[in-house]
Design a protein around this motif. Sequence first.
Motif, mmCIF file in Angstrom:
data_model
loop_
_atom_site.group_PDB
_atom_site.id
_atom_site.type_symbol
_atom_site.label_atom_id
_atom_site.label_comp_id
_atom_site.label_asym_id
_atom_site.label_seq_id
_atom_site.Cartn_x
_atom_site.Cartn_y
_atom_site.Cartn_z
ATOM 1 N N GLY A 8 1.073 3.027 -3.342
ATOM 2 C CA GLY A 8 -0.055 3.890 -3.668
ATOM 3 C C GLY A 8 0.031 5.230 -2.952
ATOM 4 O O GLY A 8 -0.289 6.280 -3.524
ATOM 5 N N ARG A 57 -6.193 6.702 1.732
ATOM 6 C CA ARG A 57 -5.409 5.673 2.430
ATOM 7 C C ARG A 57 -6.075 4.311 2.306
ATOM 8 O O ARG A 57 -5.412 3.313 1.984
ATOM 9 N N TRP A 65 0.272 8.829 -4.783
ATOM 10 C CA TRP A 65 -0.651 9.924 -4.483
ATOM 11 C C TRP A 65 0.130 11.201 -4.143
ATOM 12 O O TRP A 65 -0.163 12.266 -4.658
ATOM 13 N N GLU A 115 -6.550 -1.343 -3.066
ATOM 14 C CA GLU A 115 -5.893 -1.615 -4.332
ATOM 15 C C GLU A 115 -5.020 -2.870 -4.245
ATOM 16 O O GLU A 115 -4.837 -3.593 -5.219
ATOM 17 N N CYS A 142 -5.677 2.883 -1.136
ATOM 18 C CA CYS A 142 -4.358 2.284 -1.384
ATOM 19 C C CYS A 142 -4.287 0.867 -0.823
ATOM 20 O O CYS A 142 -3.688 -0.023 -1.427
ATOM 21 N N PRO A 155 0.805 -1.226 0.000
ATOM 22 C CA PRO A 155 0.000 0.000 0.000
ATOM 23 C C PRO A 155 0.837 1.274 0.000
ATOM 24 O O PRO A 155 0.379 2.316 -0.466
#
Length: 124
Positions: free
Chosen positions: A73, A112, A77, A118, A115, A70
């Motif tokens: 991600g 958050r 961002w 994902e 992420c 994570p």
Amino acid sequence: MIEVQEKAYDSEDVVRFLENMLEAVEGKITIIWDNSPIHKSKKIKEFLKSGAAKRIHLEALPGYAPELNPTEGIWNWLKKVELKNRCFSDIESLKQGVIEASGRLIEREDVRLGCVAECKYITS
């Protein structure tokens, strides 16, 4: 808590991070991290054996698996949204920019959790 440092993190820094997590978070903590050699150091193993393992569970990601991390991600961002088209004149202004952007990200639970989702750990 947001921390920025100019040198690479070592096992002492990781132990300090884990100590801070124990102070800041009640109950059991699961930390998912990569297989960096510093995460397997003798200092960290000793820290866990000294009692921290009662509350901290460490889960290591496979060798190279950015799609499962994570943090990838989060960095995307920060780079593509928060810091996009920003130019910093020196390292201090860059640090300040990263700290401010990270602070804004703390307020964005949707980002958050996105992420994490994902990576298929949870569904959003």
